[in-house]
Enzyme design. Structure first.
Site, mmCIF file in Angstrom:
data_model
loop_
_atom_site.group_PDB
_atom_site.id
_atom_site.type_symbol
_atom_site.label_atom_id
_atom_site.label_comp_id
_atom_site.label_asym_id
_atom_site.label_seq_id
_atom_site.Cartn_x
_atom_site.Cartn_y
_atom_site.Cartn_z
ATOM 1 N N ALA A 64 0.844 -1.192 0.000
ATOM 2 C CA ALA A 64 0.000 0.000 0.000
ATOM 3 C C ALA A 64 0.880 1.243 0.000
ATOM 4 O O ALA A 64 2.096 1.171 0.190
ATOM 5 C CB ALA A 64 -0.926 -0.017 1.206
ATOM 6 N N GLY A 109 -0.011 -5.165 1.239
ATOM 7 C CA GLY A 109 -1.230 -5.243 0.448
ATOM 8 C C GLY A 109 -1.051 -6.003 -0.845
ATOM 9 O O GLY A 109 -2.000 -6.608 -1.360
ATOM 10 N N GLU A 112 -1.457 -9.528 0.013
ATOM 11 C CA GLU A 112 -2.872 -9.790 0.285
ATOM 12 C C GLU A 112 -3.690 -9.909 -0.994
ATOM 13 O O GLU A 112 -4.631 -10.697 -1.066
ATOM 14 C CB GLU A 112 -3.423 -8.706 1.212
ATOM 15 C CG GLU A 112 -2.891 -8.860 2.631
ATOM 16 C CD GLU A 112 -3.219 -7.681 3.531
ATOM 17 O OE1 GLU A 112 -3.814 -7.905 4.590
ATOM 18 O OE2 GLU A 112 -2.854 -6.540 3.163
ATOM 19 N N GLU A 132 3.874 -5.699 7.394
ATOM 20 C CA GLU A 132 3.259 -4.558 8.076
ATOM 21 C C GLU A 132 3.816 -4.313 9.467
ATOM 22 O O GLU A 132 3.809 -3.178 9.953
ATOM 23 C CB GLU A 132 1.732 -4.766 8.155
ATOM 24 C CG GLU A 132 1.014 -4.668 6.822
ATOM 25 C CD GLU A 132 0.932 -5.985 6.088
ATOM 26 O OE1 GLU A 132 0.193 -6.048 5.100
ATOM 27 O OE2 GLU A 132 1.629 -6.951 6.503
#
Length: 256
Positions: A64, A109, A112, A132
């Site tokens: 992200a 992300g 993910e 993260e």
């Protein structure tokens, strides 16, 4: 869609490419919306297979947009988490098989997004991680729920607690990716898989996917909601601010 995402369809196979190679294909808000638009277009085109990948030689999706996340408060973080959740849930529920062609870094992300796909094919250069924790937060787009189902509870805990980055070979051994190929053979291999899937009966494939997904539905919904609340609550903490500022400044973080 916009210039951060490319979409094409050929022979029933749709390909969505995150096209920010100068940013290692990191996901800002604009790109998240463009990805969702591309998914909607693929559904409208009745794609029989969907491939997701990243532009350039270095990254699938490196994560992200940390420069965007750095100063978010809990309310804004919740909105951002919702964008990510909605995107990956749309990938997971897409009415045809989705293949992640992991051509490089897949962190946070990006990992993910790969977890939301039906299949993951990795270049030998791929490196994957739920990183993260290094930013003072946790996976916020489904990683805490999907990763344990894929690799087992303790392996997932280790990957998330330590923020480990694993190379393609180790990812394959852990069950994180289905297969690893030479870097220059990645897209040929994905094309072969996609063509074979596109030749299968579409309704049966869609039914099989829905049935498999259904086996996870009950507890996952509660787990995803809990993850979103928890991820959101970390914004505004010292460790979240410090982790992201340190990342952007290319220095080691000083966590509490």
């Amino acid at each position: 869609m916009n210039d951060t995402v490319r979409y094409e369809i050929d022979g029933g196979v749709a390909t969505i490419t995150v096209d920010r190679p100068d940013k290692l294909n990191a996901l800002n808000v604009e790109t998240l919306h463009a990805l969702r638009d591309a998914l909607d277009t693929a559904a409208e085109d009745e794609a029989r297979v969907l491939v997701i990948t990243g532009a350039g030689e270095k990254a699938f999706v490196a994560g992200a947009d940390i420069s965007h996340m750095k100063d978010l408060g809990p309310s804004e973080a919740h909105e951002y988490a919702t964008l990510g959740h909605d995107l990956i849930e749309a990938i997971e529920s897409f009415p045809a098989p989705v293949i992640a062609a992991i051509n490089g870094y897949a962190f946070g992300g990006g990992a993910e997004i790969a977890l939301g796909c039906d299949m993951r094919v990795a270049s030998e250069r791929a490196i994957i991680g739920q990183t993260e924790i290094d930013l003072g937060i946790i996976p916020g787009w489904g990683g805490t729920q999907r990763l344990p189902r894929l690799v087992g509870d303790e392996v997932a805990r280790r990957l998330i607690y330590f923020g480990d980055r694993v190379d393609a070979s180790d990812a394959n051994e852990l069950g994180l990716v289905g297969e690893v190929v030479a870097h220059d053979e990645l897209y040929d291999r994905v094309d072969d898989l996609a063509a074979e899937l596109a030749s299968q009966p579409a309704f049966a494939l869609a039914a099989a996917k829905e049935a498999i997904n259904q086996s996870h539905e009950g507890p996952q919904a509660a787990g995803l909601a809990f993850e979103r609340r928890t991820w959101t609550s970390l914004f505004g903490t010292h460790d979240q601010r410090e982790g992201m500022e340190a990342f952007l400044a290319d220095r080691e973080p000083d966590f509490e």
